[in-house]
Design a protein around this motif. Structure first.
Motif, mmCIF file in Angstrom:
data_model
loop_
_atom_site.group_PDB
_atom_site.id
_atom_site.type_symbol
_atom_site.label_atom_id
_atom_site.label_comp_id
_atom_site.label_asym_id
_atom_site.label_seq_id
_atom_site.Cartn_x
_atom_site.Cartn_y
_atom_site.Cartn_z
ATOM 1 N N ASN A 1 4.939 -4.988 3.514
ATOM 2 C CA ASN A 1 3.720 -5.451 4.189
ATOM 3 C C ASN A 1 2.421 -4.831 3.686
ATOM 4 O O ASN A 1 1.344 -5.166 4.185
ATOM 5 N N SER A 2 2.521 -3.896 2.757
ATOM 6 C CA SER A 2 1.306 -3.285 2.214
ATOM 7 C C SER A 2 1.646 -2.601 0.899
ATOM 8 O O SER A 2 2.827 -2.384 0.584
ATOM 9 N N GLY A 3 0.611 -2.226 0.178
ATOM 10 C CA GLY A 3 0.803 -1.469 -1.060
ATOM 11 C C GLY A 3 1.414 -0.111 -0.777
ATOM 12 O O GLY A 3 2.233 0.391 -1.547
ATOM 13 N N THR A 4 1.004 0.490 0.340
ATOM 14 C CA THR A 4 1.545 1.797 0.721
ATOM 15 C C THR A 4 3.057 1.733 0.874
ATOM 16 O O THR A 4 3.796 2.585 0.374
ATOM 17 N N GLU A 5 3.522 0.710 1.559
ATOM 18 C CA GLU A 5 4.968 0.561 1.732
ATOM 19 C C GLU A 5 5.665 0.351 0.393
ATOM 20 O O GLU A 5 6.787 0.820 0.184
ATOM 21 N N ALA A 6 4.997 -0.385 -0.499
ATOM 22 C CA ALA A 6 5.602 -0.675 -1.805
ATOM 23 C C ALA A 6 5.815 0.617 -2.594
ATOM 24 O O ALA A 6 6.913 0.880 -3.103
ATOM 25 N N THR A 7 4.776 1.453 -2.666
ATOM 26 C CA THR A 7 4.896 2.677 -3.474
ATOM 27 C C THR A 7 5.830 3.684 -2.800
ATOM 28 O O THR A 7 6.647 4.323 -3.460
ATOM 29 N N MET A 8 5.724 3.793 -1.487
ATOM 30 C CA MET A 8 6.569 4.724 -0.743
ATOM 31 C C MET A 8 8.048 4.360 -0.948
ATOM 32 O O MET A 8 8.899 5.231 -1.208
ATOM 33 N N CYS B 1 -5.621 9.208 -8.991
ATOM 34 C CA CYS B 1 -4.928 7.934 -8.745
ATOM 35 C C CYS B 1 -4.548 7.874 -7.268
ATOM 36 O O CYS B 1 -4.171 8.883 -6.669
ATOM 37 N N TYR B 2 -4.656 6.687 -6.706
ATOM 38 C CA TYR B 2 -4.297 6.476 -5.310
ATOM 39 C C TYR B 2 -3.161 5.464 -5.264
ATOM 40 O O TYR B 2 -3.209 4.443 -5.952
ATOM 41 N N HIS B 3 -2.148 5.785 -4.482
ATOM 42 C CA HIS B 3 -1.010 4.867 -4.376
ATOM 43 C C HIS B 3 -0.694 4.585 -2.917
ATOM 44 O O HIS B 3 0.474 4.445 -2.554
ATOM 45 N N GLY B 4 -1.716 4.553 -2.065
ATOM 46 C CA GLY B 4 -1.463 4.395 -0.642
ATOM 47 C C GLY B 4 -1.341 5.755 0.007
ATOM 48 O O GLY B 4 -1.496 6.789 -0.646
ATOM 49 N N HIS B 5 -1.019 5.749 1.325
ATOM 50 C CA HIS B 5 -1.151 6.998 2.071
ATOM 51 C C HIS B 5 0.179 7.593 2.522
ATOM 52 O O HIS B 5 0.247 8.303 3.531
ATOM 53 N N VAL C 1 2.144 5.627 -11.801
ATOM 54 C CA VAL C 1 0.834 5.585 -12.461
ATOM 55 C C VAL C 1 0.136 4.259 -12.176
ATOM 56 O O VAL C 1 0.779 3.211 -12.084
ATOM 57 N N GLU C 2 -1.172 4.344 -12.026
ATOM 58 C CA GLU C 2 -1.995 3.119 -12.037
ATOM 59 C C GLU C 2 -2.239 2.798 -13.511
ATOM 60 O O GLU C 2 -2.844 3.598 -14.225
ATOM 61 N N PRO C 3 -1.801 1.628 -13.972
ATOM 62 C CA PRO C 3 -1.901 1.324 -15.407
ATOM 63 C C PRO C 3 -3.350 1.188 -15.868
ATOM 64 O O PRO C 3 -3.660 1.447 -17.029
ATOM 65 N N GLY D 1 -7.897 2.508 -10.832
ATOM 66 C CA GLY D 1 -8.919 1.748 -10.102
ATOM 67 C C GLY D 1 -9.339 2.425 -8.819
ATOM 68 O O GLY D 1 -10.065 1.846 -8.017
ATOM 69 N N ASN D 2 -8.887 3.666 -8.632
ATOM 70 C CA ASN D 2 -9.220 4.374 -7.401
ATOM 71 C C ASN D 2 -9.994 5.660 -7.658
ATOM 72 O O ASN D 2 -10.139 6.507 -6.777
ATOM 73 N N MET D 3 -10.441 5.818 -8.908
ATOM 74 C CA MET D 3 -11.466 6.833 -9.206
ATOM 75 C C MET D 3 -12.507 6.048 -10.010
ATOM 76 O O MET D 3 -12.805 6.369 -11.145
ATOM 77 N N ILE E 1 5.206 1.625 -12.438
ATOM 78 C CA ILE E 1 3.822 1.187 -12.665
ATOM 79 C C ILE E 1 3.322 0.571 -11.367
ATOM 80 O O ILE E 1 3.898 -0.396 -10.858
ATOM 81 N N ASP E 2 2.279 1.172 -10.829
ATOM 82 C CA ASP E 2 1.700 0.692 -9.578
ATOM 83 C C ASP E 2 0.656 -0.371 -9.903
ATOM 84 O O ASP E 2 -0.485 -0.054 -10.249
ATOM 85 N N GLU E 3 1.072 -1.622 -9.767
ATOM 86 C CA GLU E 3 0.184 -2.750 -10.076
ATOM 87 C C GLU E 3 -0.372 -3.369 -8.793
ATOM 88 O O GLU E 3 -0.693 -4.554 -8.774
ATOM 89 N N VAL E 4 -0.455 -2.581 -7.735
ATOM 90 C CA VAL E 4 -1.001 -3.119 -6.485
ATOM 91 C C VAL E 4 -2.398 -3.699 -6.734
ATOM 92 O O VAL E 4 -2.736 -4.771 -6.231
ATOM 93 N N MET E 5 -3.174 -3.004 -7.551
ATOM 94 C CA MET E 5 -4.522 -3.475 -7.845
ATOM 95 C C MET E 5 -4.568 -4.360 -9.088
ATOM 96 O O MET E 5 -5.221 -5.392 -9.124
ATOM 97 N N THR E 6 -3.839 -3.965 -10.126
ATOM 98 C CA THR E 6 -3.950 -4.642 -11.428
ATOM 99 C C THR E 6 -3.092 -5.904 -11.527
ATOM 100 O O THR E 6 -3.375 -6.775 -12.350
ATOM 101 N N GLY F 1 0.826 -5.721 -4.632
ATOM 102 C CA GLY F 1 0.184 -5.881 -3.323
ATOM 103 C C GLY F 1 -1.014 -6.795 -3.493
ATOM 104 O O GLY F 1 -1.101 -7.532 -4.484
ATOM 105 N N LYS F 2 -1.928 -6.750 -2.589
ATOM 106 C CA LYS F 2 -3.204 -7.463 -2.696
ATOM 107 C C LYS F 2 -3.032 -8.946 -3.070
ATOM 108 O O LYS F 2 -2.764 -9.776 -2.216
ATOM 109 N N ILE F 3 -3.159 -9.287 -4.368
ATOM 110 C CA ILE F 3 -3.164 -10.697 -4.787
ATOM 111 C C ILE F 3 -1.863 -11.407 -4.406
ATOM 112 O O ILE F 3 -1.870 -12.595 -4.070
#
Ligand code: PMP
Length: 426
Positions: A113-120, A141-145, A203-205, A208-210, A236-241, A264-266
């Protein structure tokens, strides 16, 4: 008092900081956050009736622009059939087939249901699969909380100056090793210190969070090679990319094959969605086929699947990513030229449909330390001057900008003109 101000005052009594996600509070730039009434195409409209050209795009999902007719229609059709069943649906199968087709490194995918859940969940799976505890992430790098990921994290954590959050037990955080983005030496060092303990690199490929930092040419292939050498998985955390940098994500753009991918996101077209997936042999370790537990009451929600499928179908049309890139390049070139004319030192990084604006004397911005050396005070002034001119940028010097294909050449021209005005006032 504007309506946004009235609502913000009231909101702060009932919601911590008046917002449901920290960066929305404008902590990074000061002032009152805009409360939004509606959005359409490239524009958002606040509760005081002012229109803005939007480069936040709900922080990434709105690659087609807001309220896209294909997504809206799909959602309305799905709503008529019921909101949630907690049982499998045909759309989930279609979604899984579509995603695994678009991202060939993913044999199987699980919706969350979210990027956080995906990375966790991906990290739990990597730990379960390798029977190792440590993970490597990168500063900024940010991968959710999730607890283990709120160590030297970017995005809101960086904006409010708390890259390490209270509430994360030191016993958890000690398993997170942080390395320097675009510095393979720092990663080798971490592996050599713990040669048999690292489950994965996440890793964020494109970071996008700095703000926005593309990977150096050898960085992602180097991470792949180090993972292979030390028996760790590459996440590879593609939540944003994902589906923004290219249709197949940054992994297609940079030609690197991860073991696991987070999305995530898109993929949700604006609905709350995330996903993770990868090699079948690893994914089958998940419950119910395997012992690694992961679940969700609303996972694969039919409305979210309908929105996500419609979004993926639209962005799979030929030319979408070419146009997205063209618009981003047009904006980057325009901003660079106007800054130069005004004598304002500026770096604009961009890849596909994401970009970052840095007020810095340095000719390039390639790592966390470069970002920290930027002039945040100047960004704050710039942000408010742009807002005054009807341009809505991310309210933080540490967030990337997002283009949509609903932006027109005229919108980009207006944005560049507004920036020329803002530069003249800095
Ligand atoms: N990973 C990355 C790369 C992100 O950019 C984000 C959110 N911006 C997340 C994970 C977390 O996603 P969510 O906010 O949906 O939990």
């Amino acid at each position: 008092m504007s309506r946004s101000e009235t609502l913000y005052t009231e909101a702060q009594h009932f919601i911590p900081g008046g917002v449901n996600s920290p960066v929305r509070a404008f902590n990074g730039v000061g002032g009152t956050p805009l409360f939004i009434e509606r959005a359409n195409g490239a524009y958002i409209y606040d509760v005081d009736g002012k229109a803005y050209i939007d480069y936040v795009g709900s922080w990434g999902p709105m690659v087609l622009g807001h309220n896209h007719p294909a997504i809206r229609t799909a959602v309305i059709k799905a709503v008529e059939k019921g909101l949630s069943f907690g049982a499998p649906t045909a759309d989930e199968v279609e979604m899984a087939k579509f995603v695994t087709e678009l991202v060939p490194s993913m044999d199987m995918v699980r919706m969350v249901n979210s990027g956080t859940e995906a990375t966790m969940s991906a990290i739990r799976l990597a730990r379960g699969y390798t029977a190792r505890d440590k993970i490597i992430k990168f500063e900024g790098c940010y991968h959710g909380h999730a607890d283990c990921l709120l160590v030297k994290a970017g995005s809101g954590a960086l904006t409010i100056g708390q890259p390490n959050s209270p509430g994360v037990p030191a016993d958890f955080a000690k398993h997170t090793l942080t390395c320097t983005y675009n510095d393979l030496g720092s990663v080798r060092e971490a592996f050599e210190k713990h040669p048999h303990d690292v489950a994965c690199i996440i890793v964020e490929p494109v970071a996008g969070n700095m703000n926005c930092i593309p990977p150096a040419a050898d960085f992602l292939p180097g991470l792949r090679a180090l993972c292979d050498e030390f028996g760790a998985l590459l996440i590879i955390d593609e939540v944003m990319t994902g589906f923004r940098v290219a249709l197949g994500g940054a992994q297609a753009y940079y030609d690197v094959e991860p073991d696991l991918t987070c999305l995530g996101k898109i993929i949700g077209g604006g609905m709350p969605v995330g996903a993770f997936g990868g090699r079948g042999e690893i994914m089958e370790k998940l419950a119910p086929t395997g012992p690694v537990y992961q679940a969700g009451t609303l996972s694969g929600n039919p409305i979210a699947m309908a929105a996500g499928l419609a979004c993926l179908q639209e962005i799979s049309q030929p030319g979408v990513h070419q146009r997205l890139t063209e618009l981003t390049e047009m904006l980057a070139e325009g901003l660079t030229a106007k800054a130069e004319q005004a004598g304002i030192p500026l770096v604009v990084n961009h890849v596909g449909g994401m970009f970052g604006i840095f007020f810095t004397d340095s000719p390039t911005v390639t790592c966390y330390q470069d970002v920290m050396n930027c002039d945040v005070e100047r960004f704050k002034k710039f942000f408010h001057l742009m807002l005054e001119k009807g341009i809505y940028l991310a309210p933080s010097a540490f967030e990337a900008g997002f283009m949509s294909v609903a932006h027109s050449d005229e919108d980009i021209r207006k944005t560049i003109d507004a920036a020329a005005y803002a530069f003249s006032k800095l």
